[in-house]
Design a protein around this motif. Structure first.
Motif, short mmCIF file in Angstrom:
data_model
loop_
_atom_site.label_atom_id
_atom_site.label_comp_id
_atom_site.label_asym_id
_atom_site.label_seq_id
_atom_site.Cartn_x
_atom_site.Cartn_y
_atom_site.Cartn_z
N TRP A 514 0.90 -1.15 -0.11
CA TRP A 514 -0.17 0.02 0.01
C TRP A 514 0.66 1.19 -0.36
O TRP A 514 1.98 1.17 0.34
N GLY A 515 0.39 2.47 -0.43
CA GLY A 515 1.06 3.63 -0.24
C GLY A 515 0.23 4.80 -0.65
O GLY A 515 -0.97 4.77 -0.91
N LEU A 516 1.00 5.97 -0.58
CA LEU A 516 0.46 7.36 -0.77
C LEU A 516 0.80 8.11 -1.73
O LEU A 516 2.14 7.85 -1.87
N ALA A 517 0.17 8.91 -2.48
CA ALA A 517 0.97 9.94 -3.39
C ALA A 517 0.27 11.28 -3.34
O ALA A 517 -1.05 11.39 -4.03
N PRO A 518 0.77 12.33 -2.96
CA PRO A 518 0.33 13.54 -2.94
C PRO A 518 0.18 13.99 -4.37
O PRO A 518 1.35 14.14 -4.99
N LEU A 519 -1.08 14.35 -4.90
CA LEU A 519 -1.22 15.10 -6.13
C LEU A 519 -1.17 16.46 -6.12
O LEU A 519 -0.59 16.95 -7.10
N ASP A 520 -1.75 17.15 -5.19
CA ASP A 520 -1.55 18.63 -5.33
C ASP A 520 -2.00 18.91 -3.80
O ASP A 520 -2.08 17.99 -2.66
N LYS A 521 -2.13 20.37 -3.41
CA LYS A 521 -2.40 20.56 -1.87
C LYS A 521 -3.57 19.96 -1.33
O LYS A 521 -3.79 19.82 -0.16
N ASP A 522 -4.67 19.81 -2.46
CA ASP A 522 -5.85 19.42 -1.70
C ASP A 522 -6.22 17.83 -1.90
O ASP A 522 -7.17 17.43 -1.29
N ARG A 523 -5.46 17.10 -2.99
CA ARG A 523 -5.71 15.73 -3.22
C ARG A 523 -4.62 14.86 -2.81
O ARG A 523 -3.38 15.01 -3.18
N LEU A 524 -5.03 13.60 -2.32
CA LEU A 524 -4.08 12.79 -1.71
C LEU A 524 -4.68 11.57 -2.54
O LEU A 524 -5.70 10.99 -2.25
#
Length: 716
Positions: A514-524
């Motif tokens: 599993w993992g995370l990826a910040p896309l912009d300041k509002d979307r994760l």
């Protein structure tokens, strides 16, 4: 081909000389400038090239000489087989070749296909015969058929030149134990004395037109009077190891001569019909039996220049030899022959050598046998039962008391006729028993079957250990793909989320990630992957997927398109029958939405109203890697400040609990509700769910367990 075949009468414009490792440049310059290496009229420029390792020297560059470090070590002895050079010289202070100068002589002088010039101090401790013969085979100077015979002869002759030549040690007459120990001390003294220790010994070879080879061994000792009779066994010192050694050498080669008043041994081996029977050779060279009390000398004193140790070093060292250079694994085995009677050791050795076993070690009594087993990697022990001091029974008991030698095959040999003695040796740990007088066929059959069994067991253990180490490596690498708290917690805070996670790898190594990826300041973005299957294959697939996950940055904002693109890549990589389930979603904090797409994943859970209601989202879809044209829908649902998102692997809902049931949706909702309503239940939600799961499941899980929760910090 002989080295002289491609020589011209012209002098080279310059000489390339290799300086190996810590070889002293000033000593090398002195030797090249003096009379020891080149002829006085050879005034070509010398260019030195230094290398800290053998691989530092270009293979396409031909060197006229290579200077080895003083007190050469076995690793640099490997230069004989790997460096593009024929002349190897130890650069030690005090080298003076005298009448052997110069080493390189213009044609028609001797043109050596290989020459090694070492100090007595270095040569005494090195497995020179094995490495020299291997180097000759690598250079196509020597046919493989005559290599074993030549190696034994070279070892025998080289040992004599060291002991009786350069060190001038007299071993004539019968050797008592007292005299043996005195010779040990004398050997150490001679090696430490620069008069003897710095004498040079040269081993050189050149190929013959008939496919044979000629070997020269030059020492700088006192020489010996060449016997007038052709029977070398009757020469002065015939009772010594020197006399017996030369008698053996004569039977192994086709022509044996002595030059420089006995300080040069010259051996010729024919390339036609050169395969000599080693057993016949040893029988011919067999000395007449000596009285038992005086028969304590090492059988290999003439086979190896070592009076400080009672066993010969293995003649065929596996160090740096590639598999194609050595016989099959059975015949590479190191066999220790322990017997207090020299002639018995030689008989057993002759049988083994005739069958192709050359890595033979020798021990003169029980204590010596124990020492040799500890010193060498012995694969099989042929052990006489009745020996003075520590007998065969005690040897077996001591070896079996050490876990390192619990599986060492021990073939006991005895002339005992009583059943009691035979039974006792098995009770003390012997693997097998063979009776004297030995039957050659029976001995060889028993040796072979026990070695084959040992090799099989070692291979199985090596396979098990290798597999285990690979599993551990895969385990560690897979864990590196899982985000750590010090990574995902700060990211969560940036988006006003409290992130909690739990991960336990199964005992069989699964394929969760599993993992995370910040896309912009509002979307994760958040994802959860589970590859089908277990073991190395599943772990490797997670590495494949991880390397592809961010290759299509243009579609990261559309979960359905992202899974479709990822599926195309995986379809090309994964073998038929392998696939992955996956959920990829985007938490949009500004618009309070959760967009997601699934490929046959577990149903994501969205908890609402502070855990009062739960929504199981649609996890359907075609698994990744099944078909290249799969389509994935992007779905969405509300995600407000009173919500949390829970992602989990199928281990959570498919592992039987202690009551025999599983966490079905209703029971899982009850568990979540109970946690959320109790004091402090909103904090670290994933850990609390995991605690409940661990309380009701076995310790060892059959699949990876992954659980991730993301909840608003206001909710938490």
């Amino acid at each position: 081909m002989p080295a002289s075949a491609d020589l011209t009468a012209q002098m080279p414009l310059f000489h390339r000389v290799a300086i190996a490792g810590s070889a002293d440049l000033r000593t090398a310059q002195r030797i090249t400038a003096g009379p020891d290496l080149f002829t006085p009229d050879n005034d070509a420029e010398v260019r030195f090239l230094h290398g800290s390792g053998i691989e530092d020297f270009p293979r396409d560059v031909r060197f006229q000489a290579c200077f080895l470090p003083s007190l050469v070590t076995p690793d640099w002895l490997g230069a004989l087989t790997r460096l593009n050079c024929n002349y190897f010289i130890e650069a030690y202070e005090g080298l003076d070749l005298g009448d052997l100068s110069p080493l390189r002589r213009p044609y028609p002088g001797p043109q050596w296909d290989l020459l090694a010039c070492l100090s007595t101090q270095s040569a005494y401790h090195l497995p020179i015969a094995r490495k020299f013969v291997t180097a000759l085979r690598r250079r196509n100077v020597l046919d493989d058929k005559i290599a074993p015979t030549l190696e034994i002869a070279v070892q025998e002759a080289f040992s004599n030149s060291l002991l009786h030549g350069n060190m001038e040690i007299d071993t004539s007459g019968h050797l008592s134990m007292e005299k043996f120990h005195a010779l040990e001390q004398k050997t150490r003294d001679r090696l430490a004395d620069t008069t003897y220790g710095r004498r040079a010994i040269i081993l050189a070879a050149r190929g013959l037109n008939d496919g044979g080879v000629e070997i020269f061994i030059h020492d700088q000792g006192r020489g010996f009077a060449i016997p007038a009779k052709t029977d070398l066994a009757t020469m002065p010192g015939g009772e010594s190891t020197f006399g017996r050694g030369l008698s053996l050498i004569k039977t192994l080669c086709h022509d044996l001569k002595f030059e420089r008043e006995g300080r040069t041994i010259r051996m010729r081996f024919s390339g036609t019909g050169a395969q000599i029977s080693l057993s016949n050779s040893l029988e011919t060279a067999q000395p007449r039996p000596l009285p038992r009390a005086a028969d304590k000398e090492r059988s290999q004193t003439s086979a190896r220049p070592s009076l400080a140790a009672s066993a010969a070093e293995p003649a065929a060292s596996p160090v740096e030899d590639s598999p194609q250079d050595t016989p099959d694994e059975v015949h590479q085995a190191h066999i220790l022959i322990a017997d207090d009677t020299m002639i018995s050791r030689e008989i057993v050795a002759s049988y083994l050598r005739a069958a192709g076993f050359t890595n033979l070690l020798f021990a003169r009594d029980g204590n010596d046998a124990i020492e040799q087993v500890h010193r060498h990697q012995v694969d099989l022990l042929i052990l006489d039962i009745i020996m003075p001091g520590m007998d065969g029974y005690d040897v077996c008991k001591e070896l079996r008391s050490d876990p390192a030698y619990i599986d060492l095959p021990i073939i006991a040999q005895t002339a005992l006729e009583e059943n009691e003695g035979r039974t006792r040796i098995f009770q003390d740990g012997a693997t097998d028993l063979i009776l004297k007088p030995l039957n050659k066929s029976e001995l060889l059959a028993r040796v072979k079957i026990h070695l084959e069994h040992r090799i099989l067991v070692k291979q199985l253990r090596a396979y098990r250990d290798r597999t285990q180490s690979e599993l551990i490596l895969a385990h560690d690498m897979q864990e590196m793909l899982i985000p750590r708290p010090d990574y995902y917690r700060p990211i969560g805070r940036d988006y006003g989320l409290s992130i909690s996670a739990a991960f336990q790898m199964s005992s069989e190594l699964g394929g969760d990630m599993w993992g995370l990826a910040p896309l912009d300041k509002d979307r994760l973005a958040v994802y959860l992957v589970d590859f089908a299957g277990h073991g190395i294959g599943a772990a490797l697939n997670t590495f494949r997927l991880h390397s592809l996950m961010w290759s299509d940055g243009d579609v990261l904002n559309d979960p359905g398109a992202y899974l479709a693109a990822l599926n195309v890549h995986l379809k090309r990589l994964l073998p038929v029958g392998q696939y992955a389930t996956m959920m990829y979603g985007i938490i949009d904090r500004k618009n309070a939405r959760f967009q997601y797409a699934c490929a046959a994943s577990t149903a994501p859970i969205v908890g609402r109203n502070h855990g009062q209601s739960f929504e199981f989202l649609d996890g359907s879809g075609v698994p990744l890697g099944v078909t290249a044209d799969a389509h994935y829908d992007t779905r969405e649902t509300a995600f407000t400040d009173d919500c949390f998102l829970m992602l989990y692997s199928d281990a959570l809902i498919e592992t039987p609990l202690t009551d025999g049931n599983m966490l079905d949706p209703d029971r899982l909702c009850d568990v979540l509700r109970n946690i959320m309503t109790r004091p402090g239940g909103n904090s670290d939600l994933a850990s609390q769910v995991t605690d409940y799961f661990y309380d009701h499941t076995p310790r060892e899980l059959g699949d990876d367990f992954t659980l991730v929760t993301l909840q608003s910090q206001r909710e938490a």
